[in-house]
Structures are given as structure tokens and as C-alpha cells.
Enzyme design. Structure first.
Site, PDB file in Angstrom:
ATOM      1  N   CYS A 116      52.425  34.468  20.007  1.00  0.00           N
ATOM      2  CA  CYS A 116      50.993  34.129  20.085  1.00  0.00           C
ATOM      3  C   CYS A 116      50.299  34.141  18.731  1.00  0.00           C
ATOM      4  O   CYS A 116      49.147  33.724  18.618  1.00  0.00           O
ATOM      5  CB  CYS A 116      50.282  35.065  21.056  1.00  0.00           C
ATOM      6  SG  CYS A 116      50.786  34.792  22.752  1.00  0.00           S
ATOM      7  N   HIS A 256      42.428  35.140  19.760  1.00  0.00           N
ATOM      8  CA  HIS A 256      43.456  34.653  20.675  1.00  0.00           C
ATOM      9  C   HIS A 256      43.040  34.924  22.126  1.00  0.00           C
ATOM     10  O   HIS A 256      42.633  36.041  22.465  1.00  0.00           O
ATOM     11  CB  HIS A 256      44.777  35.361  20.359  1.00  0.00           C
ATOM     12  CG  HIS A 256      45.858  35.046  21.338  1.00  0.00           C
ATOM     13  ND1 HIS A 256      46.209  33.759  21.664  1.00  0.00           N
ATOM     14  CD2 HIS A 256      46.669  35.854  22.074  1.00  0.00           C
ATOM     15  CE1 HIS A 256      47.186  33.786  22.547  1.00  0.00           C
ATOM     16  NE2 HIS A 256      47.481  35.038  22.819  1.00  0.00           N
ATOM     17  N   ASN A 286      45.995  31.624  28.849  1.00  0.00           N
ATOM     18  CA  ASN A 286      46.609  31.910  27.544  1.00  0.00           C
ATOM     19  C   ASN A 286      47.563  30.760  27.197  1.00  0.00           C
ATOM     20  O   ASN A 286      48.597  30.604  27.839  1.00  0.00           O
ATOM     21  CB  ASN A 286      47.370  33.241  27.634  1.00  0.00           C
ATOM     22  CG  ASN A 286      48.053  33.625  26.333  1.00  0.00           C
ATOM     23  OD1 ASN A 286      48.124  32.839  25.393  1.00  0.00           O
ATOM     24  ND2 ASN A 286      48.575  34.837  26.280  1.00  0.00           N
TER      25      ASN A 286
HETATM   26  O1  UT7 Z   1      49.350  36.604  24.491  1.00  0.00           O
HETATM   27  C1  UT7 Z   1      50.333  37.583  24.288  1.00  0.00           C
HETATM   28  C2  UT7 Z   1      49.835  38.917  24.486  1.00  0.00           C
HETATM   29  N1  UT7 Z   1      49.626  39.180  25.893  1.00  0.00           N
HETATM   30  C3  UT7 Z   1      48.602  39.909  26.264  1.00  0.00           C
HETATM   31  O2  UT7 Z   1      47.775  40.258  25.452  1.00  0.00           O
HETATM   32  C4  UT7 Z   1      48.517  40.341  27.707  1.00  0.00           C
HETATM   33  C5  UT7 Z   1      48.182  41.805  27.776  1.00  0.00           C
HETATM   34  N2  UT7 Z   1      48.146  42.354  29.122  1.00  0.00           N
HETATM   35  C6  UT7 Z   1      47.229  41.992  30.034  1.00  0.00           C
HETATM   36  O3  UT7 Z   1      46.429  41.117  29.822  1.00  0.00           O
HETATM   37  C7  UT7 Z   1      47.154  42.787  31.310  1.00  0.00           C
HETATM   38  O4  UT7 Z   1      47.991  43.933  31.194  1.00  0.00           O
HETATM   39  C8  UT7 Z   1      47.589  41.991  32.573  1.00  0.00           C
HETATM   40  C9  UT7 Z   1      46.533  40.923  32.886  1.00  0.00           C
HETATM   41  C10 UT7 Z   1      48.943  41.354  32.363  1.00  0.00           C
HETATM   42  C11 UT7 Z   1      47.636  42.937  33.784  1.00  0.00           C
HETATM   43  O5  UT7 Z   1      46.395  43.594  33.928  1.00  0.00           O
HETATM   44  P1  UT7 Z   1      46.333  45.170  34.089  1.00  0.00           P
HETATM   45  O6  UT7 Z   1      44.923  45.521  34.265  1.00  0.00           O
HETATM   46  O7  UT7 Z   1      47.064  45.798  32.925  1.00  0.00           O
HETATM   47  O8  UT7 Z   1      47.098  45.403  35.444  1.00  0.00           O
HETATM   48  P2  UT7 Z   1      48.355  46.339  35.728  1.00  0.00           P
HETATM   49  O9  UT7 Z   1      49.592  45.705  35.268  1.00  0.00           O
HETATM   50  O10 UT7 Z   1      48.033  47.734  35.289  1.00  0.00           O
HETATM   51  O11 UT7 Z   1      48.357  46.351  37.309  1.00  0.00           O
HETATM   52  C12 UT7 Z   1      47.290  46.962  38.082  1.00  0.00           C
HETATM   53  C13 UT7 Z   1      47.574  46.721  39.536  1.00  0.00           C
HETATM   54  C14 UT7 Z   1      48.986  47.109  39.970  1.00  0.00           C
HETATM   55  O12 UT7 Z   1      48.921  47.590  41.282  1.00  0.00           O
HETATM   56  P3  UT7 Z   1      48.934  49.168  41.575  1.00  0.00           P
HETATM   57  O13 UT7 Z   1      50.218  49.672  40.999  1.00  0.00           O
HETATM   58  O14 UT7 Z   1      47.724  49.722  40.872  1.00  0.00           O
HETATM   59  O15 UT7 Z   1      48.845  49.243  43.063  1.00  0.00           O
HETATM   60  C15 UT7 Z   1      49.722  45.780  39.960  1.00  0.00           C
HETATM   61  O16 UT7 Z   1      50.832  45.773  40.826  1.00  0.00           O
HETATM   62  O17 UT7 Z   1      47.419  45.333  39.856  1.00  0.00           O
HETATM   63  C16 UT7 Z   1      48.631  44.852  40.454  1.00  0.00           C
HETATM   64  N3  UT7 Z   1      48.829  43.471  40.000  1.00  0.00           N
HETATM   65  C17 UT7 Z   1      48.267  42.422  40.601  1.00  0.00           C
HETATM   66  N4  UT7 Z   1      47.477  42.326  41.693  1.00  0.00           N
HETATM   67  C18 UT7 Z   1      47.061  41.102  42.062  1.00  0.00           C
HETATM   68  C19 UT7 Z   1      49.536  43.039  38.922  1.00  0.00           C
HETATM   69  N5  UT7 Z   1      49.439  41.695  38.833  1.00  0.00           N
HETATM   70  C20 UT7 Z   1      48.661  41.293  39.878  1.00  0.00           C
HETATM   71  C21 UT7 Z   1      48.199  40.040  40.299  1.00  0.00           C
HETATM   72  N6  UT7 Z   1      47.402  39.983  41.385  1.00  0.00           N
HETATM   73  N7  UT7 Z   1      48.510  38.899  39.656  1.00  0.00           N
END
Ligand code: UT7
Length: 331
Positions: A116, A256, A286
Site C-alpha cells: 500500500c 492512504h 482500499n
Molecule cells: O491497506 C493495508 C493496510 N490495511 C489496513 O490498514 C487494514 C487495517 N485493519 C482494519 O482496517 C480493521 O482491523 C478491519 C476492518 C480489517 C477489521 O476491523 P476490526 O474493528 O479490527 O474488527 P476485528 O477484526 O477486531 O473483529 C471484530 C468483530 C469480530 O467478532 P467477535 O470476535 O468480536 O465476535 C469479527 O469476527 O467483528 C467480526 N467481523 C465481522 N463482522 C461482520 C470481522 N469481519 C467482519 C465482517 N462483518 N466483515
């Protein structure tokens, strides 16, 4: 001797027609519009459809858009850099194909990949060619067909990424406009948290790799998120400090577009008025190497000569950094 800086003098953009909305994603994986919007700020993303259409398809069209807007003869271009994490093919330069297709027959060309951060590092690279005094017209394209490496059964990644391309022309400036400073970083310890494991030289594609999902993007979202928030803010702070700039001096933050929460956190850390934060993640998701030039293309009509723009990116590797630029023209 007069100092030569590298100024952006034209921009272009291309996004494919097919819109993949959150509503449609709801029918594909266990997710919902509310979750995606509140956690990422994304509502929809574009996807390039069609057999044999790769990243060059996007790059060529973004470049053509720039050439048309600028009224530039492609024969004048001396170097074409395609910043991308999704080259058309292994071993064959996507930039060479792109340059030939747009008629940049007098240019040499190469691909530049740092996930990225590809476009940000591409800005730095392009600037060096211009600052040397040897090159007058460098075309830098950021393009990615992320859909080619996404598993649309994986809700952790398929909601984030989209396809697109943006292009900028860099030319020498002696009035003080263009790229002023840069602060670029990388840390290989980040590799395990964001990768497509198979398909490179370390792990070729095998049936076993496909079965294990190693040919598509894996991301430990939370770890990448934490590192992105800390490091993007850190480099922005450093570049302001180094150049004696306050938040009042900054006209725009072009960060970004990986997650709206990361961009907001970066802006908060440098105490920037939200009105100065460029944002188009809602409609594009993204797009990896394309986010920064697509932002510039979308905001071009609002930019004024002399505006101070702070660019920032964070991505796989890890790789990240910030560039301080003075905008060179009124559109
Ligand atoms: O461009 C390259 C660099 N990339 C980035 O900068 C991306 C960085 N990361 C992120 O943007 C975020 O971490 C994500 C958008 C990928 C995920 O968001 P998050 O707030 O970190 O969510 P999480 O992974 O902590 O998941 C929270 C909850 C989990 O459920 P439980 O364990 O709390 O019950 C996940 O299973 O949300 C659940 N979850 C979803 N729910 C609905 C994960 N993905 C989804 C989804 N829809 N798509």
C-alpha cells in the site's frame, strides 16, 4: 544553481464500472452494511470484470485520462512508473506494457511494489529522476486490481478492497512548488500480518497452497490496524516538525484510504480540522497503490496553487511514510 523540485502538474483517474456494494456483500458472506460502514467507512467498491483484464487495463485508462486532460503528447514522456502490488504477470513488466499502450514510445519504464506504500514510494522515486535535472516528464501511475487476490468467501478481507487507478505527471519546478520533504520507513517484521503467501518465489502456487487459501490475501486486521494508526500518525508528526509546520499551515491531508478510522486517528493526532482531510474511501474502498492518486484526482478542482499537502501511507511489509508537497497549479 537554482534548486529543482518535482511538481505534480496533471492528474488522471480510472475506476471500473462494476459496483460491489455492502448490500451485495451481505448476500455473499456473513456481514452487514452497518458493520462495514461503522468499522471501515466503506459503502461500495469497484471491481474490474472480464477475462484477461489486469492492472494494466486500469493503469492505461488512468494515464489516458491524464493525457487527455493535460493535452500532452505521450511521446514527450521519458519515464513511466507503475506502482502496484498486483502486476499483470510475473516476470513481464506491467509498466512496459502500459507505456507502449499509451504511446509513450520514448519512455523507459518499470514497476514499483511496496504494497500500500507503492505510490508514496513511487512519488519519492519519481522525484529523484526529476531533481537530478536529467528527466523532465515522469508519469507515475498507482494501479491495483485487488480483486485478483481476494477470497470473496473471507469476510475479513473481501469487504475492504477495491480496484482502481490514478496517475500523476511530475515535472521540474524552480519556483518552490512540488515535493519538499519525505520521511519513509519499513519494517520486515510486519510481513507475517499482511501477505499473499503463495505465488511469489518463496512459495510457488501448488494445489495444496490453493486448498489452504494461501493464494489470496491474509490479514491480521487488528495488528495491521494498530501499526497503521501509530505509524501513519508518527510520520505525519515528524514531517510537520522537521519542516516547522503547524496544523494551521497544512491545507490537506492525503492519507492512504485503508480504513476511515485510521485516517481519522491520524488527523486527530496532528490536530487537523476534519474539513482538510481528503476522503473517498466510502465509494472506492482500499485500492492499495491507487488510493493517493485517486484522492488527488477527486480533489483536484478544490486544490489551489501553494496548498500544503501532507501525503501518508501504511501497508504490507510493513512499509509506511509521509511526503510534504506544495501544490503547483490552479485547475
Ligand atoms: O491497506 C493495508 C493496510 N490495511 C489496513 O490498514 C487494514 C487495517 N485493519 C482494519 O482496517 C480493521 O482491523 C478491519 C476492518 C480489517 C477489521 O476491523 P476490526 O474493528 O479490527 O474488527 P476485528 O477484526 O477486531 O473483529 C471484530 C468483530 C469480530 O467478532 P467477535 O470476535 O468480536 O465476535 C469479527 O469476527 O467483528 C467480526 N467481523 C465481522 N463482522 C461482520 C470481522 N469481519 C467482519 C465482517 N462483518 N466483515
Amino acid at each position: 544553481m537554482t534548486k529543482i523540485t518535482a511538481a505534480i502538474t496533471a492528474v488522471g483517474k480510472y475506476i471500473p464500472d462494476f459496483v460491489l456494494s455492502n448490500k451485495v456483500l451481505e448476500t455473499m458472506v456473513d456481514t452487514n452494511d452497518e458493520w462495514i460502514t461503522s468499522r471501515t467507512g466503506i459503502k461500495e467498491r469497484r471491481i474490474l470484470k472480464g477475462e484477461g483484464k489486469g492492472t494494466s487495463y486500469l493503469a492505461i485508462r488512468a494515464a489516458q485520462n491524464l493525457l487527455e486532460k493535460k493535452g500532452l503528447d505521450p511521446k514527450e514522456i521519458e519515464l513511466v512508473i507503475v506502482a502496484t502490488a498486483t502486476r499483470d504477470m510475473q516476470a513481464a513488466s506491467t509498466a512496459a506494457y502500459t507505456a507502449t499502450e499509451i504511446g509513450a514510445v520514448n519512455a523507459f519504464s518499470f514497476d514499483l511494489d511496496s504494497a500500500c506504500s507503492s505510490f508514496l514510494f513511487g512519488m519519492s522515486t519519481a522525484a529523484k529522476f526529476i531533481e537530478s535535472g536529467r528527466y523532465k516528464k515522469v508519469l507515475l501511475i498507482g494501479a491495483d486490481k485487488n480483486s485478483s487476490m481476494i477470497d470473496y468467501n473471507d469476510r475479513a478481507t473481501c469487504i475492504i478492497f477495491g480496484d482502481g487507478a490514478g496517475a500523476v505527471l511530475l515535472e521540474p519546478d524552480t519556483q518552490g512548488y512540488g515535493i519538499q520533504d519525505e520521511y519513509l520507513r519499513s519494517d520486515g517484521a510486519g510481513r507475517e500480518f499482511l501477505q499473499v503467501k503463495a505465488g511469489g518465489s518463496a512459495f510457488p502456487i501448488t494445489e495444496e497452497a490453493i486448498a489452504k487459501g494461501e493464494t489470496t490475501v491474509f490479514q491480521d486486521g487488528q495488528t495491521v490496524f494498530k501499526n497503521a494508526v501509530f505509524n501513519m500518525a508518527d510520520v505525519c508528526e515528524k514531517i510537520l516538525e522537521r519542516n516547522n509546520l503547524t496544523n494551521e499551515d497544512v491545507s490537506w491531508l492525503a492519507a492512504h484510504q485503508a480504513n476511515k478510522r485510521i485516517i481519522d486517528a491520524t488527523a486527530r493526532r496532528i490536530k487537523l480540522d476534519p474539513a482538510k482531510v481528503m476522503m473517498n474511501i466510502e465509494n472506492h474502498g482500499n485500492t492499495t497503490s491507487a488510493t493517493l492518486p485517486m484522492l488527488i484526482a477527486d480533489y483536484e478542482s478544490q486544490l489551489k496553487k501553494g496548498d500544503t499537502i501532507i501525503f501518508a501511507a501504511f501497508g504490507g511489509g510493513f512499509s509506511w511514510g509521509s511526503i510534504y508537497l506544495k501544490w503547483a497549479y490552479n485547475s
